[in-house]
Enzyme design. Structure first.
Site, PDB file in Angstrom:
ATOM      1  N   SER A 155      10.815 -15.779 -20.437  1.00 59.51           N
ATOM      2  CA  SER A 155      10.470 -16.931 -21.469  1.00 59.51           C
ATOM      3  C   SER A 155       9.198 -16.708 -22.071  1.00 59.51           C
ATOM      4  O   SER A 155       7.983 -16.300 -21.426  1.00 59.51           O
ATOM      5  CB  SER A 155      10.298 -18.341 -20.736  1.00 59.51           C
ATOM      6  OG  SER A 155       9.821 -19.181 -21.637  1.00 59.51           O
TER       7      SER A 155
ATOM      8  N   HIS B 279      14.190 -15.581 -24.088  1.00 62.03           N
ATOM      9  CA  HIS B 279      14.322 -16.936 -23.953  1.00 62.03           C
ATOM     10  C   HIS B 279      13.069 -17.774 -24.780  1.00 62.03           C
ATOM     11  O   HIS B 279      11.807 -17.495 -24.553  1.00 62.03           O
ATOM     12  CB  HIS B 279      14.250 -17.537 -22.496  1.00 62.03           C
ATOM     13  CG  HIS B 279      14.508 -18.980 -22.270  1.00 62.03           C
ATOM     14  ND1 HIS B 279      15.678 -19.733 -22.209  1.00 62.03           N
ATOM     15  CD2 HIS B 279      13.646 -20.080 -22.003  1.00 62.03           C
ATOM     16  CE1 HIS B 279      15.592 -20.958 -22.250  1.00 62.03           C
ATOM     17  NE2 HIS B 279      14.353 -21.209 -21.952  1.00 62.03           N
TER      18      HIS B 279
ATOM     19  N   ASP C  78      11.213 -21.161 -26.054  1.00 64.36           N
ATOM     20  CA  ASP C  78      11.100 -22.622 -25.823  1.00 64.36           C
ATOM     21  C   ASP C  78      10.365 -23.318 -26.918  1.00 64.36           C
ATOM     22  O   ASP C  78       9.395 -23.313 -27.372  1.00 64.36           O
ATOM     23  CB  ASP C  78      10.270 -22.975 -24.548  1.00 64.36           C
ATOM     24  CG  ASP C  78      11.039 -22.299 -23.175  1.00 64.36           C
ATOM     25  OD1 ASP C  78      12.085 -22.779 -23.005  1.00 64.36           O
ATOM     26  OD2 ASP C  78      10.418 -21.407 -22.586  1.00 64.36           O
TER      27      ASP C  78
ATOM     28  N   MET D 151       9.418 -26.847 -28.458  1.00 65.93           N
ATOM     29  CA  MET D 151       9.053 -28.050 -27.857  1.00 65.93           C
ATOM     30  C   MET D 151       8.410 -28.820 -29.032  1.00 65.93           C
ATOM     31  O   MET D 151       7.402 -28.449 -29.726  1.00 65.93           O
ATOM     32  CB  MET D 151       8.155 -28.056 -26.716  1.00 65.93           C
ATOM     33  CG  MET D 151       8.498 -27.138 -25.681  1.00 65.93           C
ATOM     34  SD  MET D 151       7.117 -27.033 -24.223  1.00 65.93           S
ATOM     35  CE  MET D 151       8.078 -26.028 -23.055  1.00 65.93           C
TER      36      MET D 151
ATOM     37  N   HIS E 197      15.845 -22.416 -26.541  1.00 59.94           N
ATOM     38  CA  HIS E 197      16.009 -23.519 -25.846  1.00 59.94           C
ATOM     39  C   HIS E 197      15.265 -24.809 -26.539  1.00 59.94           C
ATOM     40  O   HIS E 197      14.098 -24.812 -26.601  1.00 59.94           O
ATOM     41  CB  HIS E 197      15.408 -23.369 -24.450  1.00 59.94           C
ATOM     42  CG  HIS E 197      15.395 -24.601 -23.776  1.00 59.94           C
ATOM     43  ND1 HIS E 197      14.507 -24.299 -22.414  1.00 59.94           N
ATOM     44  CD2 HIS E 197      16.098 -25.864 -23.572  1.00 59.94           C
ATOM     45  CE1 HIS E 197      14.739 -25.714 -21.813  1.00 59.94           C
ATOM     46  NE2 HIS E 197      15.558 -26.416 -22.496  1.00 59.94           N
TER      47      HIS E 197
ATOM     48  N   MET F 160      13.791 -28.333 -27.021  1.00 67.73           N
ATOM     49  CA  MET F 160      13.391 -29.513 -26.326  1.00 67.73           C
ATOM     50  C   MET F 160      12.910 -30.212 -27.321  1.00 67.73           C
ATOM     51  O   MET F 160      11.816 -30.693 -27.532  1.00 67.73           O
ATOM     52  CB  MET F 160      12.206 -29.039 -25.049  1.00 67.73           C
ATOM     53  CG  MET F 160      12.881 -28.393 -23.891  1.00 67.73           C
ATOM     54  SD  MET F 160      11.903 -27.595 -23.181  1.00 67.73           S
ATOM     55  CE  MET F 160      11.917 -25.907 -23.745  1.00 67.73           C
TER      56      MET F 160
ATOM     57  N   MET G 293      18.032 -27.184 -15.620  1.00 67.80           N
ATOM     58  CA  MET G 293      16.863 -27.140 -15.535  1.00 67.80           C
ATOM     59  C   MET G 293      16.434 -27.144 -14.006  1.00 67.80           C
ATOM     60  O   MET G 293      16.939 -27.940 -13.470  1.00 67.80           O
ATOM     61  CB  MET G 293      15.945 -28.321 -16.433  1.00 67.80           C
ATOM     62  CG  MET G 293      16.083 -28.341 -17.918  1.00 67.80           C
ATOM     63  SD  MET G 293      15.395 -26.779 -18.795  1.00 67.80           S
ATOM     64  CE  MET G 293      13.634 -26.827 -17.896  1.00 67.80           C
TER      65      MET G 293
ATOM     66  N   GLY H 171       8.971 -28.971 -20.340  1.00 71.75           N
ATOM     67  CA  GLY H 171       7.839 -29.389 -21.083  1.00 71.75           C
ATOM     68  C   GLY H 171       6.612 -28.353 -20.794  1.00 71.75           C
ATOM     69  O   GLY H 171       5.793 -28.113 -21.444  1.00 71.75           O
ATOM     70  N   PHE H 172       6.889 -27.682 -19.630  1.00 66.45           N
ATOM     71  CA  PHE H 172       5.633 -26.669 -19.404  1.00 66.45           C
ATOM     72  C   PHE H 172       6.181 -25.618 -18.431  1.00 66.45           C
ATOM     73  O   PHE H 172       7.130 -25.714 -17.436  1.00 66.45           O
ATOM     74  CB  PHE H 172       4.706 -27.548 -18.668  1.00 66.45           C
ATOM     75  CG  PHE H 172       4.113 -28.574 -19.244  1.00 66.45           C
ATOM     76  CD1 PHE H 172       3.053 -28.391 -19.901  1.00 66.45           C
ATOM     77  CD2 PHE H 172       4.462 -29.937 -19.186  1.00 66.45           C
ATOM     78  CE1 PHE H 172       2.451 -29.456 -20.833  1.00 66.45           C
ATOM     79  CE2 PHE H 172       4.038 -31.023 -19.889  1.00 66.45           C
ATOM     80  CZ  PHE H 172       2.826 -30.636 -20.786  1.00 66.45           C
TER      81      PHE H 172
ATOM     82  N   GLY I 260       5.270 -22.771 -15.476  1.00 67.87           N
ATOM     83  CA  GLY I 260       4.270 -22.607 -14.381  1.00 67.87           C
ATOM     84  C   GLY I 260       4.481 -23.442 -13.246  1.00 67.87           C
ATOM     85  O   GLY I 260       3.640 -23.679 -12.412  1.00 67.87           O
TER      86      GLY I 260
ATOM     87  N   ASP J  80      16.564 -22.419 -15.115  1.00 68.91           N
ATOM     88  CA  ASP J  80      15.246 -22.482 -16.151  1.00 68.91           C
ATOM     89  C   ASP J  80      14.184 -23.230 -15.435  1.00 68.91           C
ATOM     90  O   ASP J  80      14.435 -24.464 -15.397  1.00 68.91           O
ATOM     91  CB  ASP J  80      15.568 -22.798 -17.547  1.00 68.91           C
ATOM     92  CG  ASP J  80      14.487 -22.873 -18.439  1.00 68.91           C
ATOM     93  OD1 ASP J  80      13.471 -22.316 -18.042  1.00 68.91           O
ATOM     94  OD2 ASP J  80      14.334 -23.384 -19.584  1.00 68.91           O
TER      95      ASP J  80
ATOM     96  N   GLY K 266      10.497 -22.239 -12.832  1.00 70.00           N
ATOM     97  CA  GLY K 266       9.836 -21.779 -11.575  1.00 70.00           C
ATOM     98  C   GLY K 266      10.915 -20.818 -10.863  1.00 70.00           C
ATOM     99  O   GLY K 266      10.834 -20.783  -9.684  1.00 70.00           O
TER     100      GLY K 266
ATOM    101  N   GLY L  96       9.581 -17.170 -16.702  1.00 71.70           N
ATOM    102  CA  GLY L  96       8.463 -17.065 -17.656  1.00 71.70           C
ATOM    103  C   GLY L  96       7.251 -16.458 -16.915  1.00 71.70           C
ATOM    104  O   GLY L  96       6.866 -15.193 -16.950  1.00 71.70           O
TER     105      GLY L  96
END
Ligand code: DX5
Ligand code: ZN
Length: 221
Positions: free
Chosen positions: A11, A35, A37, A39, A68, A70, A139, A144-145, A147, A177, A179, A199
């Site tokens: 990511s 990937h 993201d 948002m 992806h 969002m 998910m 949204g974030f 880490g 997706d 962690g 990521g």
């Protein structure tokens, strides 16, 4: 259980945007897709990047771009994503409970199509549409974030999705997706996921290629 080939999808959200070209060049021979993201600050409480960044990435790599979305109104932008260079789009079932229109539009544009499920959304909410998807995204964090820590409570949903897909004789990819690191990747693959988004575990590692290899080797790919 039939698990299709494992694909690793770093990511870009966790990459250094000032050195995106170098970050991609370093890993591109070691992964199957990228990937991205997107948002919008509405569907999720964060804003990331949009078409100009996708187009710049498209210009420097031949890897498939897995976008992806969002966003609350993904259908409005599918054509722009295609023009920017996306290969596939993933829309959230929580954003569009009936993704039929999005699916048709993506098909017309030649985009791969996937539906994403937030941690609390049941597999049943996407069941009627799975047959027409190339991939399902589960998910393993709240979107949204980057880490965040992997939520193991989504694993039974991955198992359910894989059993359903196998039971229907489909070859649909299951992407996980959030962690994902070498340890959670093992659990996700055992449950039936085969596309691993990572990521922080890749781009925050001093040696991203070694990090990718660790995820791949441990998950038995
Ligand atoms: C979260 C994004 C993820 C995120 C993953 O909303 O969908 O793709 O970038 O990042 P890590 O691997 O750091 O959890
Ligand atoms: Zn993502």
């Amino acid at each position: 259980m039939t698990v299709p080939d494992i694909k690793i999808a770093p990511s870009l959200l966790a990459a250094d945007f000032a050195r995106l070209g170098e970050e991609i060049a370093r890993i591109e021979d070691h992964v199957e897709l990228l990937h991205l993201d997107i948002m919008d600050g509405h569907f999720v409480p964060n804003i990331s990047f949009g078409m100009p960044v996708i187009a710049s990435v498209r210009a420097i790599t031949d890897l498939p771009l897995d976008c992806h979305l969002m966003t609350t109104n993904p259908v409005t932008y599918l054509e722009s994503f295609r023009e920017a260079g996306a290969d596939s789009v993933t829309v959230h079932i929580e954003a569009i409970p009936d993704p039929t229109k999005a699916m048709t539009k993506a098909d017309e544009l030649g985009l791969g199509f996937a539906i994403a499920l937030n941690p609390s959304s049941p597999f049943a909410s996407i069941e009627p549409f799975v047959e027409d998807c190339s991939m399902v995204l589960i998910m393993s964090v709240e979107p949204g974030f980057g880490g965040q820590s992997f939520l193991p409570e989504v694993l039974p949903k991955v198992e359910k999705a894989r059993a359903w897909i196998d039971g229907h004789g489909l070859a649909t990819d299951i992407e996980i997706d959030g962690g994902v690191d070498p340890e959670s990747a093992v659990a996700a693959v055992s449950a039936g996921a085969n596309v691993l988004v990572a990521g922080s575990a890749v781009f925050q590692d001093p040696d991203p290629v070694a990090a990718i290899d660790r995820i791949r080797n441990l998950s038995g790919a």
